[in-house]
Design a protein around this motif. Structure first.
Motif, mmCIF file in Angstrom:
data_model
loop_
_atom_site.group_PDB
_atom_site.id
_atom_site.type_symbol
_atom_site.label_atom_id
_atom_site.label_comp_id
_atom_site.label_asym_id
_atom_site.label_seq_id
_atom_site.Cartn_x
_atom_site.Cartn_y
_atom_site.Cartn_z
ATOM 1 N N ASN A 174 3.243 10.154 2.082
ATOM 2 C CA ASN A 174 2.841 9.878 3.453
ATOM 3 C C ASN A 174 1.391 10.239 3.749
ATOM 4 O OD1 ASN A 174 5.400 8.897 4.297
ATOM 5 N ND2 ASN A 174 6.132 11.007 4.254
ATOM 6 N N SER A 175 0.544 10.177 2.727
ATOM 7 C CA SER A 175 -0.858 10.478 2.989
ATOM 8 C C SER A 175 -1.461 9.401 3.888
ATOM 9 C CB SER A 175 -1.649 10.616 1.684
ATOM 10 O OG SER A 175 -1.732 9.383 1.025
ATOM 11 N N GLN A 176 -2.598 9.692 4.453
ATOM 12 C CA GLN A 176 -3.221 8.822 5.443
ATOM 13 C C GLN A 176 -3.375 7.392 4.930
ATOM 14 O OE1 GLN A 176 -7.008 10.186 6.835
ATOM 15 N NE2 GLN A 176 -6.970 8.850 8.610
ATOM 16 N N PHE A 177 -2.948 6.436 5.727
ATOM 17 C CA PHE A 177 -3.072 4.986 5.527
ATOM 18 C C PHE A 177 -2.167 4.402 4.450
ATOM 19 C CE2 PHE A 177 -7.214 6.269 7.359
ATOM 20 C CZ PHE A 177 -7.017 5.681 8.608
ATOM 21 N N ASN A 237 0.820 -1.222 0.000
ATOM 22 C CA ASN A 237 0.000 0.000 0.000
ATOM 23 C C ASN A 237 0.853 1.272 0.000
ATOM 24 O OD1 ASN A 237 -2.194 -1.747 0.213
ATOM 25 N ND2 ASN A 237 -2.158 -1.654 2.441
ATOM 26 N N PRO A 238 1.788 1.381 -0.938
ATOM 27 C CA PRO A 238 2.687 2.535 -0.922
ATOM 28 C C PRO A 238 1.971 3.825 -1.300
ATOM 29 C CG PRO A 238 2.990 1.307 -2.931
ATOM 30 C CD PRO A 238 2.027 0.519 -2.082
#
Length: 106
Positions: free
Chosen positions: A57-60, A49-50
């Motif tokens: 570095n967005s959420q999740f 899930n890159p």
């Protein structure tokens, strides 16, 4: 004889119960929950899930998406995955042999 370049070539042999490839890691950690011999059939690139180049570095990003498979991933507590992915492979049972077959996990 099968050539190393032949698509039918595999590092796993008949002593392996499960042959692991990159496809087994696309959603995250591969959880070994059944006894047996597990073998790597290729070098593994663990990057579940890159994020994107523009927003790495967005959420999740790099976080489990399936709370049934990865306990604690939605509550950020009370489960092994409360801190996100922490390893490529977990061994959660007895009588497991993991053969890297001279491959690597990175």
């Amino acid at each position: 004889a099968i050539s190393l370049l032949d698509p039918a070539y595999t590092l796993c042999d008949d002593t392996c119960d499960t042959c692991l490839t990159n496809a087994d890691f696309t959603t995250g950690t591969y959880r070994i929950i059944e006894p047996g011999k597990y073998c790597l059939d290729e070098d593994i690139e663990f990057n579940p899930n890159p994020g994107t180049i523009d927003d790495p570095n967005s959420q999740f990003n790099w976080w489990p998406l399936d709370t049934d498979i990865y306990p604690g991933s939605s509550e950020f507590g009370n489960g092994a995955y409360a801190l996100g992915f922490f390893t490529a492979i977990t061994i959660e049972t007895n009588d497991v042999e993991l053969d890297l077959c001279q491959q690597s996990i990175g």
